[in-house]
Design an enzyme around this catalytic site. Structure first.
Site, PDB file in Angstrom:
ATOM      1  N   ASN A 182      -4.089  -8.949   4.016  1.00  0.00           N
ATOM      2  CA  ASN A 182      -4.537  -8.509   5.002  1.00  0.00           C
ATOM      3  C   ASN A 182      -5.362  -9.429   6.005  1.00  0.00           C
ATOM      4  O   ASN A 182      -4.948  -9.481   7.306  1.00  0.00           O
ATOM      5  CB  ASN A 182      -5.559  -7.393   4.783  1.00  0.00           C
ATOM      6  CG  ASN A 182      -4.848  -6.055   4.467  1.00  0.00           C
ATOM      7  OD1 ASN A 182      -3.859  -5.938   4.401  1.00  0.00           O
ATOM      8  ND2 ASN A 182      -5.721  -5.262   3.683  1.00  0.00           N
ATOM      9  N   LYS A 195      -6.263  -7.728  -0.248  1.00  0.00           N
ATOM     10  CA  LYS A 195      -7.304  -8.253   0.975  1.00  0.00           C
ATOM     11  C   LYS A 195      -6.962  -9.513   1.299  1.00  0.00           C
ATOM     12  O   LYS A 195      -7.135 -10.079   2.501  1.00  0.00           O
ATOM     13  CB  LYS A 195      -8.677  -8.251   0.075  1.00  0.00           C
ATOM     14  CG  LYS A 195      -9.214  -6.923  -0.186  1.00  0.00           C
ATOM     15  CD  LYS A 195     -10.438  -6.983  -0.603  1.00  0.00           C
ATOM     16  CE  LYS A 195     -11.624  -7.380   0.593  1.00  0.00           C
ATOM     17  NZ  LYS A 195     -11.252  -6.085   1.899  1.00  0.00           N
ATOM     18  N   GLY A 234      -3.194   2.958   8.328  1.00  0.00           N
ATOM     19  CA  GLY A 234      -2.528   1.757   7.633  1.00  0.00           C
ATOM     20  C   GLY A 234      -3.355   0.704   7.718  1.00  0.00           C
ATOM     21  O   GLY A 234      -4.511   0.791   8.364  1.00  0.00           O
ATOM     22  N   GLY A 263     -21.271  -1.188   9.109  1.00  0.00           N
ATOM     23  CA  GLY A 263     -20.553   0.049   9.803  1.00  0.00           C
ATOM     24  C   GLY A 263     -21.017   0.537  11.059  1.00  0.00           C
ATOM     25  O   GLY A 263     -21.023  -0.273  12.081  1.00  0.00           O
ATOM     26  N   ASP A 282       0.860  -1.160   0.093  1.00  0.00           N
ATOM     27  CA  ASP A 282       0.034  -0.232   0.021  1.00  0.00           C
ATOM     28  C   ASP A 282       0.901   1.096   0.032  1.00  0.00           C
ATOM     29  O   ASP A 282       1.777   1.384   0.907  1.00  0.00           O
ATOM     30  CB  ASP A 282      -0.841   0.038   1.338  1.00  0.00           C
ATOM     31  CG  ASP A 282      -1.813  -1.132   1.108  1.00  0.00           C
ATOM     32  OD1 ASP A 282      -2.074  -1.824   0.303  1.00  0.00           O
ATOM     33  OD2 ASP A 282      -2.292  -1.496   2.341  1.00  0.00           O
ATOM     34  N   ASN A 317     -19.846  -6.004   3.067  1.00  0.00           N
ATOM     35  CA  ASN A 317     -20.380  -4.546   3.599  1.00  0.00           C
ATOM     36  C   ASN A 317     -21.598  -4.154   2.986  1.00  0.00           C
ATOM     37  O   ASN A 317     -22.185  -4.820   2.018  1.00  0.00           O
ATOM     38  CB  ASN A 317     -19.280  -3.536   3.806  1.00  0.00           C
ATOM     39  CG  ASN A 317     -18.909  -3.144   2.461  1.00  0.00           C
ATOM     40  OD1 ASN A 317     -19.828  -3.225   1.343  1.00  0.00           O
ATOM     41  ND2 ASN A 317     -17.684  -2.536   2.239  1.00  0.00           N
ATOM     42  N   GLU A 350      -9.952 -10.268  -5.351  1.00  0.00           N
ATOM     43  CA  GLU A 350      -8.852  -9.295  -5.964  1.00  0.00           C
ATOM     44  C   GLU A 350      -7.993 -10.251  -6.802  1.00  0.00           C
ATOM     45  O   GLU A 350      -7.060 -10.088  -7.315  1.00  0.00           O
ATOM     46  CB  GLU A 350      -8.078  -8.681  -5.016  1.00  0.00           C
ATOM     47  CG  GLU A 350      -8.781  -7.357  -4.506  1.00  0.00           C
ATOM     48  CD  GLU A 350      -7.928  -6.726  -3.412  1.00  0.00           C
ATOM     49  OE1 GLU A 350      -8.408  -5.518  -3.184  1.00  0.00           O
ATOM     50  OE2 GLU A 350      -6.938  -7.258  -2.653  1.00  0.00           O
ATOM     51  N   ALA A 388      -8.659  -1.376   5.583  1.00  0.00           N
ATOM     52  CA  ALA A 388      -8.551  -3.014   6.039  1.00  0.00           C
ATOM     53  C   ALA A 388      -9.215  -3.179   7.375  1.00  0.00           C
ATOM     54  O   ALA A 388      -9.211  -4.412   7.846  1.00  0.00           O
ATOM     55  CB  ALA A 388      -6.996  -3.172   6.353  1.00  0.00           C
ATOM     56  N   ALA A 389     -10.024  -2.423   7.734  1.00  0.00           N
ATOM     57  CA  ALA A 389     -11.029  -2.718   9.055  1.00  0.00           C
ATOM     58  C   ALA A 389     -11.755  -3.845   8.629  1.00  0.00           C
ATOM     59  O   ALA A 389     -12.206  -5.053   9.336  1.00  0.00           O
ATOM     60  CB  ALA A 389     -11.818  -1.691   9.242  1.00  0.00           C
ATOM     61  N   GLY A 390     -12.621  -4.123   7.428  1.00  0.00           N
ATOM     62  CA  GLY A 390     -13.572  -5.377   6.955  1.00  0.00           C
ATOM     63  C   GLY A 390     -12.357  -6.502   6.641  1.00  0.00           C
ATOM     64  O   GLY A 390     -12.908  -7.681   7.005  1.00  0.00           O
ATOM     65  N   ASP A 391     -11.000  -6.480   6.169  1.00  0.00           N
ATOM     66  CA  ASP A 391     -10.107  -7.495   6.460  1.00  0.00           C
ATOM     67  C   ASP A 391      -9.786  -7.926   7.729  1.00  0.00           C
ATOM     68  O   ASP A 391      -9.692  -9.152   7.982  1.00  0.00           O
ATOM     69  CB  ASP A 391      -8.911  -7.314   5.568  1.00  0.00           C
ATOM     70  CG  ASP A 391      -9.233  -6.676   4.134  1.00  0.00           C
ATOM     71  OD1 ASP A 391     -10.217  -7.310   3.564  1.00  0.00           O
ATOM     72  OD2 ASP A 391      -8.452  -5.830   3.611  1.00  0.00           O
TER      73      ASP A 391
END
Length: 308
Positions: free
Chosen positions: A44, A41, A288, A223, A14, A185, A141, A250-253
């Site tokens: 992560n 993804k 990050g 969320g 990244d 999400n 991805e 990367a919160a979802g990952d």
């Protein structure tokens, strides 16, 4: 190589810059900071699970460059098995260009590079690794034909499959029949179900459509509205944890990696979702991708303080 969680997916470095707003075409906007980090993804999710102490192996590809070296070294620091990761001569490692605004929201451009070479043939070569897993994780991805091959192999050996449908796109019904857990999400859920998802009611309706296509359990990440979990025989929601967001990258990952970790450990769905929600919440409090993900002791302290 034998691991309880096997992640098949993208590996990126990244390149992150903080901006007050995104530039329009032809416009230059000054940023307020820049750093590089490890992402993708797939990467992560493997890193998140490894940092939480899970037994994890990663399947994916990197370029024969310094970014590839960086990613492999980072995995080894948290105990992720990189034996099956291959280098692609003459190809760059995947790169993500990330803009983060003052509210912690992000926009991302991805150049896949070596991720394009994660083919069905590559996956079949490592079929035994998937066979020995307790849970397989995959995202979008990498080429869709590869995702379908992973699902086919997992289904062949009765290994549960977790799908993160991002970047979101319409998916063939044959894939849903092989998915045990799906973790979209609200935006992704809207796209894959061709419906408008804005709240728990609409998320529940859209999720039931996925159950009808063969998915066993849907975790709808909404969320600030929390998470709605739906199976054929139960529906429940988990409230969000209130934190001050710095960067949602990367919160979802992190949620997916934590959820996989909890499920493999034998936690029930509600406990696993609460654990994953806490990991996702802690992740947004730092800048990050992988560097923002919490270790297990930090998560346990957070849950203890929150529940006390």
């Amino acid at each position: 190589m034998s691991a309880e969680i096997v992640v098949v997916g993208s590996l990126n470095v990244d390149l992150v810059v903080s901006v007050s707003r995104r530039p329009e075409w032809g416009e230059t906007v000054l940023g307020k900071g820049f750093f590089t980090g490890n992402g993708g993804k797939g990467g992560n999710q493997a890193y998140a699970a490894g940092k939480l102490g899970a037994s994890v192996a990663m399947l994916g590809k990197v370029g024969d460059d310094s970014f590839g070296n960086q990613l492999l070294s980072s995995f080894e620091e948290v105990g992720v098995d990189t034996t099956s990761i291959e280098r692609v001569p003459g190809e760059s490692t995947g790169v993500a260009l990330i803009n983060v605004n003052d509210e912690g929201e992000n926009s991302i451009i991805v150049s896949p590079g070596a991720n394009h070479h994660v083919t069905p043939e590559y996956v079949r070569k490592h079929e035994q690794v998937l066979q020995q897993a307790k849970l397989v994780m995959v995202q979008l991805e990498i080429p869709l034909e590869t995702v379908l091959e992973v699902a086919e192999i997992a289904n062949k050996y009765g290994v549960p499959l977790m799908l993160d449908p991002a970047p979101a796109r319409k998916l063939p019904d044959e894939l849903y029949k092989k998915v045990t857990y799906i973790v979209p999400n609200e935006s992704e859920l809207s796209i894959i179900t061709d419906s408008e998802v804005t709240d728990m009611k609409s998320a529940t309706k859209a999720s039931r459509g996925l159950l009808e296509k063969g998915v066993d359990t849907v975790f709808s990440k909404l969320g600030s509205k929390g998470v709605v979990v739906i199976k054929s025989d139960k529906t429940f929601s988990v409230e969000p944890y209130k934190v001050s967001p710095v960067d949602t990258t990367a919160a979802g990952d992190a949620f997916a990696g934590a959820l996989a970790t909890a499920l493999v450990e034998g936690k029930d769905l509600q406990s696993a979702t609460k654990f994953a929600n806490a990991v996702g919440a802690l992740t947004v409090t730092k800048a990050g991708a992988q560097v923002s993900m919490p270790p297990l002791n930090e998560v346990e302290a957070f849950l203890k303080n929150t529940n006390s």
